[in-house]
Design a protein around this motif. Structure first.
Motif, PDB file in Angstrom:
ATOM      1  N   MET A  75      20.180  -5.349 -54.349  1.00 38.39           N
ATOM      2  CA  MET A  75      18.634  -5.000 -54.628  1.00 38.39           C
ATOM      3  C   MET A  75      17.915  -6.146 -53.981  1.00 38.39           C
ATOM      4  O   MET A  75      16.490  -6.097 -53.378  1.00 38.39           O
ATOM      5  N   GLY A  76      18.487  -7.348 -54.273  1.00 41.60           N
ATOM      6  CA  GLY A  76      17.619  -8.732 -53.693  1.00 41.60           C
ATOM      7  C   GLY A  76      17.575  -8.666 -51.962  1.00 41.60           C
ATOM      8  O   GLY A  76      16.610  -9.000 -51.369  1.00 41.60           O
ATOM      9  N   GLU A  77      18.870  -8.090 -51.539  1.00 44.42           N
ATOM     10  CA  GLU A  77      18.641  -8.173 -50.013  1.00 44.42           C
ATOM     11  C   GLU A  77      17.773  -6.903 -49.387  1.00 44.42           C
ATOM     12  O   GLU A  77      17.154  -6.974 -48.185  1.00 44.42           O
ATOM     13  N   ARG A  78      17.547  -6.057 -50.396  1.00 41.46           N
ATOM     14  CA  ARG A  78      16.647  -4.971 -49.689  1.00 41.46           C
ATOM     15  C   ARG A  78      15.191  -5.363 -49.423  1.00 41.46           C
ATOM     16  O   ARG A  78      14.458  -4.817 -48.570  1.00 41.46           O
ATOM     17  N   LYS A  79      14.895  -6.383 -50.349  1.00 38.03           N
ATOM     18  CA  LYS A  79      13.437  -6.588 -50.239  1.00 38.03           C
ATOM     19  C   LYS A  79      13.087  -7.739 -49.297  1.00 38.03           C
ATOM     20  O   LYS A  79      11.754  -8.316 -49.131  1.00 38.03           O
ATOM     21  N   VAL A  80      14.106  -8.338 -48.733  1.00 37.48           N
ATOM     22  CA  VAL A  80      13.617  -9.457 -47.919  1.00 37.48           C
ATOM     23  C   VAL A  80      13.025  -9.009 -46.689  1.00 37.48           C
ATOM     24  O   VAL A  80      13.064  -7.994 -46.175  1.00 37.48           O
ATOM     25  N   ILE A  81      12.181 -10.033 -46.046  1.00 37.39           N
ATOM     26  CA  ILE A  81      11.504  -9.598 -45.042  1.00 37.39           C
ATOM     27  C   ILE A  81      12.307 -10.018 -43.668  1.00 37.39           C
ATOM     28  O   ILE A  81      12.304  -9.467 -42.687  1.00 37.39           O
ATOM     29  N   ASN A  82      12.730 -11.382 -43.628  1.00 36.23           N
ATOM     30  CA  ASN A  82      13.432 -11.621 -42.526  1.00 36.23           C
ATOM     31  C   ASN A  82      15.021 -11.522 -42.496  1.00 36.23           C
ATOM     32  O   ASN A  82      15.519 -11.527 -43.632  1.00 36.23           O
ATOM     33  N   LYS A  83      15.430 -10.930 -41.387  1.00 40.41           N
ATOM     34  CA  LYS A  83      16.777 -10.530 -41.289  1.00 40.41           C
ATOM     35  C   LYS A  83      17.550 -11.543 -40.540  1.00 40.41           C
ATOM     36  O   LYS A  83      16.902 -12.478 -39.788  1.00 40.41           O
ATOM     37  N   TYR A  84      18.790 -11.510 -40.712  1.00 39.04           N
ATOM     38  CA  TYR A  84      19.637 -12.705 -39.987  1.00 39.04           C
ATOM     39  C   TYR A  84      20.167 -11.806 -38.794  1.00 39.04           C
ATOM     40  O   TYR A  84      20.596 -10.792 -38.405  1.00 39.04           O
ATOM     41  N   TYR A  85      19.815 -12.817 -37.577  1.00 34.90           N
ATOM     42  CA  TYR A  85      20.323 -12.277 -36.277  1.00 34.90           C
ATOM     43  C   TYR A  85      21.316 -13.126 -35.766  1.00 34.90           C
ATOM     44  O   TYR A  85      21.149 -14.485 -35.697  1.00 34.90           O
ATOM     45  N   PRO A  86      22.548 -12.688 -35.508  1.00 28.53           N
ATOM     46  CA  PRO A  86      23.519 -13.669 -34.823  1.00 28.53           C
ATOM     47  C   PRO A  86      23.112 -14.238 -33.729  1.00 28.53           C
ATOM     48  O   PRO A  86      22.467 -13.603 -32.915  1.00 28.53           O
ATOM     49  N   PRO A  87      24.011 -15.049 -33.300  1.00 33.22           N
ATOM     50  CA  PRO A  87      23.845 -16.044 -32.026  1.00 33.22           C
ATOM     51  C   PRO A  87      23.875 -15.118 -30.786  1.00 33.22           C
ATOM     52  O   PRO A  87      23.354 -15.323 -29.389  1.00 33.22           O
ATOM     53  N   ASP A  88      25.035 -14.059 -30.924  1.00 34.53           N
ATOM     54  CA  ASP A  88      25.156 -13.087 -29.805  1.00 34.53           C
ATOM     55  C   ASP A  88      24.591 -11.884 -29.948  1.00 34.53           C
ATOM     56  O   ASP A  88      24.891 -10.655 -29.415  1.00 34.53           O
ATOM     57  N   PHE A  89      23.285 -11.714 -30.476  1.00 33.54           N
ATOM     58  CA  PHE A  89      22.532 -10.520 -30.734  1.00 33.54           C
ATOM     59  C   PHE A  89      21.862 -10.182 -29.288  1.00 33.54           C
ATOM     60  O   PHE A  89      21.286 -11.213 -28.695  1.00 33.54           O
ATOM     61  N   ASP A  90      21.975  -8.948 -28.999  1.00 32.85           N
ATOM     62  CA  ASP A  90      21.423  -8.662 -27.752  1.00 32.85           C
ATOM     63  C   ASP A  90      20.548  -7.228 -28.032  1.00 32.85           C
ATOM     64  O   ASP A  90      21.096  -6.111 -28.333  1.00 32.85           O
ATOM     65  N   PRO A  91      19.222  -7.287 -28.071  1.00 31.86           N
ATOM     66  CA  PRO A  91      18.353  -6.178 -28.325  1.00 31.86           C
ATOM     67  C   PRO A  91      18.452  -5.069 -27.362  1.00 31.86           C
ATOM     68  O   PRO A  91      18.141  -4.135 -27.437  1.00 31.86           O
ATOM     69  N   SER A  92      19.031  -5.604 -26.240  1.00 27.70           N
ATOM     70  CA  SER A  92      18.972  -4.154 -25.025  1.00 27.70           C
ATOM     71  C   SER A  92      19.974  -3.104 -25.498  1.00 27.70           C
ATOM     72  O   SER A  92      20.025  -2.153 -25.016  1.00 27.70           O
ATOM     73  N   LYS A  93      20.992  -3.483 -26.384  1.00 28.11           N
ATOM     74  CA  LYS A  93      22.030  -2.651 -26.735  1.00 28.11           C
ATOM     75  C   LYS A  93      21.636  -1.968 -27.762  1.00 28.11           C
ATOM     76  O   LYS A  93      22.399  -0.948 -28.242  1.00 28.11           O
ATOM     77  N   LEU A  94      20.411  -1.855 -28.476  1.00 28.50           N
ATOM     78  CA  LEU A  94      19.987  -1.076 -29.499  1.00 28.50           C
ATOM     79  C   LEU A  94      19.678   0.098 -29.009  1.00 28.50           C
ATOM     80  O   LEU A  94      19.001   0.442 -27.767  1.00 28.50           O
ATOM     81  N   ARG A  95      19.846   1.407 -29.758  1.00 27.03           N
ATOM     82  CA  ARG A  95      19.518   2.718 -29.416  1.00 27.03           C
ATOM     83  C   ARG A  95      18.310   2.861 -29.615  1.00 27.03           C
ATOM     84  O   ARG A  95      17.530   2.337 -30.669  1.00 27.03           O
ATOM     85  N   ARG A  96      17.423   3.295 -28.611  1.00 26.53           N
ATOM     86  CA  ARG A  96      15.856   3.667 -28.743  1.00 26.53           C
ATOM     87  C   ARG A  96      15.737   4.958 -29.595  1.00 26.53           C
ATOM     88  O   ARG A  96      16.071   5.967 -29.021  1.00 26.53           O
ATOM     89  N   GLU A  97      14.887   5.046 -30.466  1.00 28.61           N
ATOM     90  CA  GLU A  97      14.289   6.211 -30.768  1.00 28.61           C
ATOM     91  C   GLU A  97      13.538   7.142 -30.234  1.00 28.61           C
ATOM     92  O   GLU A  97      12.580   6.495 -29.646  1.00 28.61           O
ATOM     93  N   ARG A  98      13.714   8.319 -30.271  1.00 31.41           N
ATOM     94  CA  ARG A  98      12.695   9.222 -29.588  1.00 31.41           C
ATOM     95  C   ARG A  98      11.683   9.910 -30.548  1.00 31.41           C
ATOM     96  O   ARG A  98      11.703  10.442 -31.787  1.00 31.41           O
ATOM     97  N   ARG A  99      10.427   9.423 -30.202  1.00 30.20           N
ATOM     98  CA  ARG A  99       9.249   9.982 -31.085  1.00 30.20           C
ATOM     99  C   ARG A  99       8.334  10.945 -30.456  1.00 30.20           C
ATOM    100  O   ARG A  99       8.319  11.165 -28.989  1.00 30.20           O
ATOM    101  N   PRO A 100       7.693  11.718 -30.965  1.00 29.30           N
ATOM    102  CA  PRO A 100       6.980  12.775 -30.223  1.00 29.30           C
ATOM    103  C   PRO A 100       5.806  12.087 -29.748  1.00 29.30           C
ATOM    104  O   PRO A 100       5.320  10.970 -30.081  1.00 29.30           O
ATOM    105  N   LYS A 101       5.073  12.717 -28.796  1.00 32.95           N
ATOM    106  CA  LYS A 101       3.797  12.103 -28.100  1.00 32.95           C
ATOM    107  C   LYS A 101       2.778  12.117 -28.780  1.00 32.95           C
ATOM    108  O   LYS A 101       2.148  10.931 -28.866  1.00 32.95           O
ATOM    109  N   ASP A 102       2.379  12.833 -29.968  1.00 35.24           N
ATOM    110  CA  ASP A 102       1.433  12.794 -30.719  1.00 35.24           C
ATOM    111  C   ASP A 102       1.662  11.635 -31.698  1.00 35.24           C
ATOM    112  O   ASP A 102       0.771  10.800 -32.462  1.00 35.24           O
ATOM    113  N   ALA A 103       2.648  11.433 -32.143  1.00 31.74           N
ATOM    114  CA  ALA A 103       3.019  10.531 -33.174  1.00 31.74           C
ATOM    115  C   ALA A 103       3.114   9.171 -32.635  1.00 31.74           C
ATOM    116  O   ALA A 103       3.073   8.206 -33.271  1.00 31.74           O
ATOM    117  N   SER A 104       3.216   9.086 -31.519  1.00 31.01           N
ATOM    118  CA  SER A 104       3.266   7.754 -30.810  1.00 31.01           C
ATOM    119  C   SER A 104       1.882   7.018 -30.853  1.00 31.01           C
ATOM    120  O   SER A 104       1.665   5.681 -30.909  1.00 31.01           O
TER     121      SER A 104
END
Length: 275
Positions: free
Chosen positions: A1-30
């Motif tokens: 429960m305590g981990e769910r409410k934290v704001i800052n997340k832990y990012y490991p040293p080898d974190f690469d944001p380019s490998k994250l999958r991009r979510e598709r959104r409708p044009k109106d919702a964007s």
């Protein structure tokens, strides 16, 4: 429960944001973003008449207002629903007045401070219009402003001097003042007590010097006085009767020799020529 409410997340040293999958959104919702916010002012729903007060939390959709900016600042529009009838209410930001504007579905409640600010703005604008092209009016207004500022500075100096005098008082001065006030109060109480004691003593002396008479004793005393008065009246009447008689006799005796002397004198005068 305590981990769910934290704001800052832990990012490991080898974190690469380019490998994250991009979510598709409708044009109106964007164009719209879901945000949770608090109502910045009180309003009344135009559909059901429900009052929604300032500080009410709700989920809303935020979007940029197209074609409207103020000095390069973007204007945002928020969509949310009435908690009673679920009708949609719209409001947008107002950077010019640092406020919000209720656009659709509700009416804003009356707020006295906003009315005061509006009146001040109207007075300021009216003054600028009067001073425009009228040097004497501008001079009069500046003189009144300077007089008002002098009065405010004088009042502020008085407050500062009073605060400085109070700040100079130490603990000993305060204790001495309190003791002096306490001593005066004790002395006044003692004088009042002495005065009350003197009044009480005089009242006791007066009550002792005055002899209380009962009703029966007073009635008997009155009867004795009446009896003595009636006897004195009878004795005075009996004593005055012989005296009156003597007075009448004395008068008769005193008058008769005088009359006899007069008669003798008249006879003597009549007999003298005959001799």
């Amino acid at each position: 429960m305590g981990e769910r409410k934290v704001i800052n997340k832990y990012y490991p040293p080898d974190f690469d944001p380019s490998k994250l999958r991009r979510e598709r959104r409708p044009k109106d919702a964007s164009k719209q973003i879901k945000v949770r916010m608090m109502l910045p002012f009180s309003l009344r729903c135009g559909t059901c008449g429900n009052y929604i007060y300032q500080g009410t939390k709700f989920n809303s959709r935020k979007e940029d207002v197209e074609g409207e900016t103020y000095l390069g600042l973007r204007i945002y529009r928020f969509y949310f629903r009435c908690p009673r009838c679920a009708s949609e209410i719209t409001m947008k930001t107002d950077p010019k007045n640092s406020d919000y504007v209720c656009e659709l579905g509700a009416t804003r409640n009356f707020e006295p401070h906003r009315e005061e600010a509006r009146q001040e703005e109207d007075a300021k604008r009216k003054r600028e219009e009067e001073e425009d092209g009228d040097a004497m009016k501008a001079l009069e207004n500046r003189a009144l402003d300077s007089k008002r500022e002098m009065e405010e500075l004088h009042a502020l100096d008085e407050i500062k001097s009073a605060n400085s005098r109070n700040a100079k008082l130490g603990t000993r001065d305060v204790i001495a003042a309190l003791r002096g006030a306490t001593g005066e109060a004790v002395e006044a109480a003692r004088r009042d007590e002495e005065d009350e004691e003197e009044v009480r003593r005089l009242r006791d002396l007066r009550s002792k010097s005055v002899r209380r008479i009962d009703e029966e004793e007073e009635r008997a005393h009155r009867d004795r006085l009446l009896a003595v008065g009636s006897g004195f009246a009878e004795g005075a009447a009996s004593a005055s009767a012989p005296a009156a008689r003597k007075r009448t006799l004395g008068v008769s005796f005193a008058v008769k020799p005088k009359a006899a002397a007069v008669v003798v004198a008249k006879k003597a005068r009549r007999e003298e020529p005959q001799e």
